[in-house]
Design a protein around this motif. Structure first.
Motif, mmCIF file in Angstrom:
data_model
loop_
_atom_site.group_PDB
_atom_site.id
_atom_site.type_symbol
_atom_site.label_atom_id
_atom_site.label_comp_id
_atom_site.label_asym_id
_atom_site.label_seq_id
_atom_site.Cartn_x
_atom_site.Cartn_y
_atom_site.Cartn_z
ATOM 1 N N TYR A 156 1.379 -2.305 -0.658
ATOM 2 C CA TYR A 156 0.902 -3.100 0.479
ATOM 3 C C TYR A 156 1.737 -2.855 1.740
ATOM 4 O O TYR A 156 1.195 -2.780 2.851
ATOM 5 C CB TYR A 156 0.923 -4.588 0.120
ATOM 6 N N THR A 157 3.047 -2.730 1.588
ATOM 7 C CA THR A 157 3.907 -2.502 2.754
ATOM 8 C C THR A 157 3.562 -1.185 3.446
ATOM 9 O O THR A 157 3.491 -1.113 4.679
ATOM 10 C CB THR A 157 5.393 -2.490 2.339
ATOM 11 N N LEU A 158 3.354 -0.149 2.651
ATOM 12 C CA LEU A 158 2.973 1.138 3.223
ATOM 13 C C LEU A 158 1.616 1.039 3.910
ATOM 14 O O LEU A 158 1.399 1.625 4.973
ATOM 15 C CB LEU A 158 2.940 2.216 2.133
ATOM 16 N N TRP A 159 0.687 0.303 3.305
ATOM 17 C CA TRP A 159 -0.632 0.127 3.908
ATOM 18 C C TRP A 159 -0.527 -0.518 5.290
ATOM 19 O O TRP A 159 -1.135 -0.061 6.254
ATOM 20 C CB TRP A 159 -1.514 -0.722 2.990
ATOM 21 N N ILE A 160 0.284 -1.586 5.410
ATOM 22 C CA ILE A 160 0.464 -2.264 6.700
ATOM 23 C C ILE A 160 1.108 -1.319 7.714
ATOM 24 O O ILE A 160 0.714 -1.277 8.886
ATOM 25 C CB ILE A 160 1.327 -3.532 6.529
ATOM 26 N N ALA A 161 2.091 -0.542 7.253
ATOM 27 C CA ALA A 161 2.748 0.418 8.154
ATOM 28 C C ALA A 161 1.743 1.447 8.678
ATOM 29 O O ALA A 161 1.743 1.786 9.869
ATOM 30 C CB ALA A 161 3.894 1.117 7.426
#
Length: 350
Positions: A39-44
């Motif tokens: 999820y963190t990579l997706w937001i980035a």
């Protein structure tokens, strides 16, 4: 981007091999899978894509205005560049649509398929139009007399139409066959890479080398050294764009073809990162526009600041507009001489 649409539900009477489904699943991944797993990579990546969208759409919209409405003569280079700008704008506009689709229609496989298809068509059109610009610059500098007949605006328009049709048909054929016959995806993905990536890269590398060799033999060329250097700068810039934007994606696809057993998490992350890099192309192409006509960057500046109207020696008509965005002026100052480009007023028209 692509993935779930390819993991279709098998019919009750069918017993498809899980390996076949997993194999094609590794080539393309929808955003939902990345959001669920990283999820963190997706937001980035959402933030990165938002920046690419804003910068790319603003710069390419301005460039389209300059080349369409402030250019005297629609030369072959200008025609190829206008088509390149259109592809970059389409790529840019696809980014917010991609995010909206993820949150509003995550399970719409038909919507995902359309988005995947249009994205890859525009990516490969960008590659082919960049190649055309480089070939045209080579012919204009090295093969002046021999290429006079072929550097015809009508021929350029025909070539552009062929590129749009070719990229559309090839991409549609590959995606359709890969979805229906997943076991054929390796055999199908490699020809696509050869036709729409490997050949253009070889051509651009070859012509860049030829022009650089010609620079050491000025007696073989009748063009000014400044104009030849500008052509070299254009081709080198395109090579850099290829290396940064397009090469990682195709290396990743080739790696999956060779090693279909690659970890799904590695495949997933690599896919989305390399797709983001390919989208970055829409922000880097404006650097190329600076080399297509000698007064592009000065005209961009004049759009946003008050200046005395004057007749330029190049293809582009100077514009007398009121002061505007200092941010855009700063950008054009940065890209105006990215590789030592001669001053706009000191170069001859392309």
């Amino acid at each position: 981007m692509p993935a779930k649409l390819l993991t279709m539900e098998p019919s009750p009477n069918s017993t498809p091999s899980p390996n076949i489904t997993d194999l094609f699943h590794k080539f393309v991944h929808l955003d939902g899978e990345l959001a669920d797993t990283f999820y963190t990579l997706w937001i980035a990546l959402v933030v990165v894509n938002a920046v690419i969208f804003l910068v790319g759409v603003v710069l390419n919209s301005l460039a389209l205005y300059v080349f369409c409405f402030r250019t005297k003569t629609k030369t072959t280079s200008v025609i190829y560049t206008i088509n390149l700008i259109v592809t970059d704008l389409l790529v840019g506009f696809s980014l917010p649509i991609r995010i909206i689709m993820h949150y509003s229609a995550p399970d719409c496989r038909n919507c995902a398929l359309i988005h995947i298809f249009t994205y890859f068509v525009n990516m490969y059109c960008s590659i082919l139009f960049l190649t055309c610009i480089c070939i045209d610059r080579f012919l204009a500098i090295v093969q002046v007399e021999a290429s006079r007949k072929w550097r015809n605006p009508n021929y350029a328009k025909g070539i552009c139409a062929f590129i749009w049709i070719f990229a559309t048909v090839v991409t549609f054929s590959i995606l359709t066959m890969a979805m229906k016959f997943s076991h054929c995806c390796i055999a199908q993905i490699l020809p696509l890479m050869v036709c729409e990536y490997v050949f253009p890269l070889i051509i651009i590398t070859f012509f860049t080398t030829r022009i650089m060799c010609a620079l050491s033999k000025p007696t073989l060329m009748h063009q000014s050294r400044e104009r030849r250097m500008r052509a070299v700068q254009l081709l080198i810039t395109v090579l850099i764009i290829f290396m940064i934007c397009f090469t990682p994606f195709h290396v990743r696809q080739l790696a999956i073809s060779i090693n279909p057993g690659m970890s799904n998490n590695i495949s997933l992350v690599a896919y989305h990162v390399t797709v983001a890099l390919s989208s970055l192309n829409s922000c880097m192409d404006p650097i190329v526009y600076c080399f297509v006509t000698n007064n592009f960057q000065s005209t961009m500046k004049n759009i946003f600041r008050k200046s005395e109207p004057e007749q330029t020696s190049g293809d582009i008509i100077s514009i007398n507009k009121n002061s505007g965005s200092n941010a855009i002026i700063a950008f054009t100052n940065v890209i105006g001489n990215p590789l030592g480009l001669p001053s706009p007023n000191s170069t001859a028209s392309s």
